[in-house]
Design a protein around this motif. Structure first.
Motif, PDB file in Angstrom:
ATOM      1  N   SER A  94       0.823  -1.206   0.000  1.00 55.46           N
ATOM      2  CA  SER A  94       0.000   0.000   0.000  1.00 55.46           C
ATOM      3  C   SER A  94       0.858   1.257   0.000  1.00 55.46           C
ATOM      4  O   SER A  94       0.370   2.351  -0.301  1.00 55.46           O
ATOM      5  CB  SER A  94      -0.925   0.018   1.224  1.00 55.46           C
ATOM      6  N   GLU A 115      -9.497   0.912  -3.089  1.00 55.71           N
ATOM      7  CA  GLU A 115      -9.794   1.750  -1.919  1.00 55.71           C
ATOM      8  C   GLU A 115      -8.593   1.828  -0.977  1.00 55.71           C
ATOM      9  O   GLU A 115      -8.284   2.899  -0.435  1.00 55.71           O
ATOM     10  CB  GLU A 115     -11.018   1.206  -1.191  1.00 55.71           C
ATOM     11  N   GLN A 116      -7.904   0.708  -0.783  1.00 54.41           N
ATOM     12  CA  GLN A 116      -6.746   0.694   0.104  1.00 54.41           C
ATOM     13  C   GLN A 116      -5.633   1.601  -0.429  1.00 54.41           C
ATOM     14  O   GLN A 116      -5.035   2.377   0.325  1.00 54.41           O
ATOM     15  CB  GLN A 116      -6.227  -0.737   0.277  1.00 54.41           C
ATOM     16  N   ARG A 169      -6.713   5.215   0.139  1.00 55.89           N
ATOM     17  CA  ARG A 169      -6.638   5.640   1.535  1.00 55.89           C
ATOM     18  C   ARG A 169      -5.206   5.809   2.021  1.00 55.89           C
ATOM     19  O   ARG A 169      -4.931   6.632   2.901  1.00 55.89           O
ATOM     20  CB  ARG A 169      -7.356   4.624   2.434  1.00 55.89           C
ATOM     21  N   CYS A 170      -4.285   5.018   1.462  1.00 59.41           N
ATOM     22  CA  CYS A 170      -2.906   5.033   1.957  1.00 59.41           C
ATOM     23  C   CYS A 170      -1.994   5.999   1.202  1.00 59.41           C
ATOM     24  O   CYS A 170      -0.844   6.180   1.590  1.00 59.41           O
ATOM     25  CB  CYS A 170      -2.315   3.619   1.894  1.00 59.41           C
ATOM     26  N   LEU A 191     -11.462  -3.572  -2.859  1.00 59.64           N
ATOM     27  CA  LEU A 191     -10.662  -3.240  -1.674  1.00 59.64           C
ATOM     28  C   LEU A 191      -9.272  -2.749  -2.056  1.00 59.64           C
ATOM     29  O   LEU A 191      -8.712  -1.859  -1.404  1.00 59.64           O
ATOM     30  CB  LEU A 191     -10.552  -4.458  -0.755  1.00 59.64           C
ATOM     31  N   HIS A 232     -14.713  -3.434   5.917  1.00 57.35           N
ATOM     32  CA  HIS A 232     -13.352  -3.969   5.921  1.00 57.35           C
ATOM     33  C   HIS A 232     -12.316  -2.973   6.438  1.00 57.35           C
ATOM     34  O   HIS A 232     -11.196  -3.358   6.780  1.00 57.35           O
ATOM     35  CB  HIS A 232     -12.964  -4.437   4.516  1.00 57.35           C
ATOM     36  N   PHE A 233     -12.681  -1.702   6.480  1.00 53.00           N
ATOM     37  CA  PHE A 233     -11.741  -0.693   6.955  1.00 53.00           C
ATOM     38  C   PHE A 233     -12.044  -0.227   8.373  1.00 53.00           C
ATOM     39  O   PHE A 233     -11.402   0.696   8.876  1.00 53.00           O
ATOM     40  CB  PHE A 233     -11.722   0.499   5.986  1.00 53.00           C
ATOM     41  N   ALA A 265      -2.726   0.485   8.809  1.00 52.94           N
ATOM     42  CA  ALA A 265      -3.910   0.336   7.971  1.00 52.94           C
ATOM     43  C   ALA A 265      -3.972  -1.064   7.370  1.00 52.94           C
ATOM     44  O   ALA A 265      -5.054  -1.671   7.268  1.00 52.94           O
ATOM     45  CB  ALA A 265      -3.901   1.392   6.862  1.00 52.94           C
ATOM     46  N   GLU A 266      -2.827  -1.596   6.966  1.00 49.88           N
ATOM     47  CA  GLU A 266      -2.809  -2.945   6.396  1.00 49.88           C
ATOM     48  C   GLU A 266      -3.210  -3.993   7.428  1.00 49.88           C
ATOM     49  O   GLU A 266      -3.894  -4.968   7.085  1.00 49.88           O
ATOM     50  CB  GLU A 266      -1.414  -3.259   5.840  1.00 49.88           C
ATOM     51  N   LEU A 286      -7.024  -4.081   7.595  1.00 55.18           N
ATOM     52  CA  LEU A 286      -7.643  -4.730   6.442  1.00 55.18           C
ATOM     53  C   LEU A 286      -7.344  -6.227   6.408  1.00 55.18           C
ATOM     54  O   LEU A 286      -8.243  -7.045   6.156  1.00 55.18           O
ATOM     55  CB  LEU A 286      -7.162  -4.053   5.155  1.00 55.18           C
TER      56      LEU A 286
END
Length: 379
Positions: free
Chosen positions: A166, A303-304, A307-308, A300, A366-367, A319-320, A323
Motif C-alpha cells: 500500500s 480503496e486501500q 486511503r494510503c 478493496l 473492511h476498513f 492500515a494494512e 484490512l
C-alpha cells in the motif's frame, strides 16, 4: 553407513550467520531455508527474523545485512497461505490467532527492515512474490537477476497486496502500481528497475562473489559511509551483468495501462482491465487474472491504495493490519485459497458476482478497526 533422515522439526526454516569482515565488523546473512515451499514465510520464521534483526540493529559490530533464499528457484514465494487458511477456517469470524499474529509479526519485520539504518542487501533471484516482495522491497540495495519473477498476486486468493504494498505501489510511475495490484501481473528485473523497486541488476552467477566481496570489505563504523560504500562495491557487478538484462513488460505497456486506469470510477477501471483485448500477451494475461480474481478484493485494492496515498510507512502498516485482519476473519480469503491450493479446482465461489455488486457498506466494513487499539501503534 546408515542414512539419517531429518524430521520437519529438525530442519531450520531460516538460517542466521555472522561473517567477520576485513575491518573486524560483521556481515549478517539471513537465508530463508524452506526450498520445498519456495521459502514461504511461517510464523516461526518471521518471529526469529524479528528477534535477530533487532539484535543486529542495536549491535555496533554488525555493519551490513544480506538476505537470500535457499536453492535456485525463489527468494520467497510469500507467506505460508495454507497455514493462514487453516487459521481462518478453524476460527471463522475470528479472532484467527495464528493468522493475525503472523500478519502483525511479518509487518514488524518489514517495517524494521525499511527503517534499518545499516545497509540491507536483498538478493531477489527467482520467485519474489507476496510476503517475499515485502522483504525484498524493504532492502536498501535490492538486487534483481535474469530469473527474477516478482508479483503481488493476492487478487487470485481474495486478499490484497499488503506487506507495505500500500506504500510502495503508490510510488511507482503513473498508475502502474494500481495495475499490478489489481492484476497480480508478474514483472521481471528490468520492470523492477523501471518501477523504482530495485537498485541493481546482477547475474545470479555472481552471488557467491558478491558475498565474498562484502565479507572482504573494510566496513566503516559510520553507518552513512557504509551505504555509499555498498553502492560503490555493487557497481562493478552491475556493469559486468549489463548485457544479460531481459526486456521489460511494464514500461512498453505504460500508455495502455494509463488509458485503462483513466476511467470514471472504480468499477469502470476494473471492467476496462478485465475485458481488455490487446495484442500484447502480457497485458492480455494480466486482464484475464483480474477477471478471474475476487471482485471484492479488486474493490478493496483500489480503496486501500487511495486511503494510503501520502501516509507514512508506519500509518500504512497499521492500515494494512486492519484490512488483513478483517479479510482473514471473513470467507473470501479462505475460499480463494481452497480453490487454488487446497481442492485445486480453480473454481472459487466468490462472495460477489461482479465488482459492481460490492456495496459501499461491504467496503467500509473492511476498513473498520476490529479492536480498540491497533497492535502496531508501537512498532
Amino acid at each position: 553407513m546408515e542414512k539419517r533422515l531429518m524430521t520437519a522439526e529438525q530442519i531450520e526454516e531460516v538460517l542466521f550467520e555472522e561473517r567477520e569482515t576485513a575491518s573486524g565488523l560483521h556481515l549478517g546473512v539471513i537465508t530463508l531455508h524452506v526450498e520445498k515451499t519456495l521459502n514461504s514465510l511461517t510464523l516461526n520464521m518471521v518471529e526469529r527474523m524479528l528477534a535477530t534483526l533487532r539484535d543486529w540493529r542495536d549491535r555496533s559490530d554488525i555493519a551490513c545485512v544480506f538476505i537470500r533464499g535457499a536453492g535456485e528457484k525463489a527468494l520467497c514465494a510469500g507467506g505460508d497461505v495454507q497455514a493462514l487458511y487453516r487459521s481462518s477456517i478453524e476460527q471463522p469470524g475470528g479472532p484467527c490467532e495464528y493468522a493475525e499474529t503472523f500478519f502483525e509479526t511479518e509487518y514488524r519485520v518489514d517495517y524494521l527492515l525499511q527503517q534499518f539504518a545499516k545497509p540491507v542487501v536483498v538478493w531477489g533471484h527467482g520467485i519474489v512474490m507476496g510476503g517475499g516482495l515485502g522483504v525484498f522491497a524493504a532492502g536498501s540495495y535490492r538486487v534483481v537477476t535474469e530469473k527474477s519473477r516478482l508479483a503481488m498476486p493476492e487478487i487470485t486468493i481474495g486478499l490484497y497486496p499488503d506487506v507495505g504494498g500500500s506504500y510502495f505501489l503508490n510510488r511507482t510511475p503513473g498508475n502502474s502500481g494500481l495495475f499490478l495490484a489489481l492484476t497480480g501481473a508478474s514483472f521481471n528485473a528490468s520492470d523492477a528497475l523501471y518501477l523504482g523497486m530495485a537498485e541493481g541488476f546482477i547475474e545470479h552467477q555472481y552471488l557467491e562473489e558478491v558475498l565474498d566481496a562484502l565479507t572482504r570489505h573494510a566496513w566503516s563504523s559510520s553507518v552513512g559511509d557504509n551505504q555509499e560504500r555498498l553502492f560503490d562495491l555493487m557497481r562493478g557487478f552491475v556493469e559486468k551483468s549489463a548485457g544479460a538484462r531481459p526486456e521489460g513488460n511494464v514500461e512498453p505497456a505504460a500508455a495502455e495501462i494509463e488509458a485503462l486506469c483513466q476511467q470514471d470510477d472504480d468499477v469502470a477501471i476494473i471492467e476496462a482491465i478485465s475485458t481488455l483485448q490487446s495484442d500484447n500477451p502480457w497485458l492480455q494475461k494480466a486482464g484475464a487474472s483480474l477477471a478471474a480474481g475476487s471482485p471484492l478484493s479488486a474493490r478493496l485494492i483500489i480503496e486501500q491504495l487511495r486511503r494510503c496515498k501520502g501516509l507514512s510507512l508506519h500509518e500504512v502498516f497499521k492500515a494494512e493490519l486492519v484490512l488483513s485482519t478483517n479479510i482473514v476473519r471473513g470467507r473470501e480469503f479462505a475460499e480463494g485459497v481452497r480453490a487454488l491450493l487446497i481442492d485445486k479446482d480453480r473454481n472459487p465461489q466468490w462472495s460477489h458476482d461482479s465488482a459492481a455488486a460490492v456495496s459501499d457498506a461491504d467496503i467500509a466494513a473492511h476498513f473498520a478497526a476490529p479492536w480498540a487499539e491497533n497492535p502496531l501503534n508501537t512498532i
